[in-house]
Design a protein around this motif. Structure first.
Motif, short mmCIF file in Angstrom:
data_model
loop_
_atom_site.label_atom_id
_atom_site.label_comp_id
_atom_site.label_asym_id
_atom_site.label_seq_id
_atom_site.Cartn_x
_atom_site.Cartn_y
_atom_site.Cartn_z
N ASP A 33 0.81 -1.22 0.00
CA ASP A 33 0.00 0.00 0.00
C ASP A 33 0.85 1.27 0.00
O ASP A 33 0.37 2.33 -0.39
N GLN A 34 2.10 1.18 0.42
CA GLN A 34 2.96 2.36 0.45
C GLN A 34 3.50 2.73 -0.93
O GLN A 34 4.11 3.78 -1.09
N LEU A 35 3.28 1.87 -1.91
CA LEU A 35 3.75 2.12 -3.28
C LEU A 35 2.57 2.48 -4.18
O LEU A 35 1.75 1.62 -4.49
N PRO A 36 2.49 3.72 -4.62
CA PRO A 36 1.37 4.10 -5.49
C PRO A 36 1.27 3.23 -6.74
O PRO A 36 0.17 2.86 -7.15
N ALA A 37 2.39 2.87 -7.33
CA ALA A 37 2.36 2.02 -8.53
C ALA A 37 1.75 0.65 -8.21
O ALA A 37 0.98 0.11 -9.00
N LEU A 42 -2.69 -3.26 -8.44
CA LEU A 42 -3.68 -4.08 -7.75
C LEU A 42 -5.10 -3.67 -8.14
O LEU A 42 -5.96 -4.53 -8.36
N ALA A 43 -5.33 -2.37 -8.25
CA ALA A 43 -6.65 -1.88 -8.65
C ALA A 43 -6.99 -2.32 -10.08
O ALA A 43 -8.16 -2.52 -10.41
N VAL A 48 -1.74 -10.01 -6.15
CA VAL A 48 -0.94 -9.49 -5.03
C VAL A 48 0.30 -10.34 -4.79
O VAL A 48 1.38 -9.82 -4.51
N ASP A 49 0.19 -11.66 -4.92
CA ASP A 49 1.35 -12.53 -4.72
C ASP A 49 2.43 -12.29 -5.76
O ASP A 49 3.63 -12.34 -5.45
N ASP A 50 2.01 -12.03 -7.00
CA ASP A 50 2.98 -11.71 -8.05
C ASP A 50 3.73 -10.42 -7.73
O ASP A 50 4.94 -10.32 -7.91
N LEU A 51 3.00 -9.42 -7.25
CA LEU A 51 3.65 -8.14 -6.91
C LEU A 51 4.59 -8.28 -5.72
O LEU A 51 5.68 -7.69 -5.71
#
Length: 108
Positions: A33-37, A42-43, A48-51
């Motif tokens: 969540d601290q990374l805007p990108a 995600l949006a 999420v696991d890939d990121l």
């Protein structure tokens, strides 16, 4: 004690903390969540696991590239200092383990 033991101890303490905080920390809930990108990806439907795997891989590379740079300098003949100007220091006021600190007081 030979001259390599303090260097190995420093490397172990540093790596353990970096692994816990800089690499594994990305798996904590909400860490992305601290990374805007990352929020945008995600949006848009990214997994999420890939990121998490991606940012951990980037952190891993950064940590080990940093350790390689620190290791490039030849060690000093003293047991606690490196030619790169790092030294193993123990706090004077408590009994916590020593820590890696920048700046030798003597030239290596």
């Amino acid at each position: 004690m030979d001259d390599t033991q303090p260097a190995e101890r420093i490397r172990s303490v540093l790596l353990r903390g970096l692994w816990r905080d800089a690499i594994d920390g990305w798996g904590a809930p909400g860490a992305l969540d601290q990374l805007p990108a990352a929020r945008r990806l995600l949006a848009a439907g990214a997994d999420v696991d890939d990121l998490v795997r991606l940012v951990r891989a980037v952190a891993y590379e950064a940590v080990f590239a940093t350790l390689d740079v620190l290791d490039e300098a030849a060690p000093c003949t003293t047991r606690t200092r490196s030619a790169a100007g790092w030294s193993w220091r123990r706090p004077r006021t408590d009994r916590r383990p020593g820590r890696l600190s920048p700046g030798c007081t003597k030239t290596c």
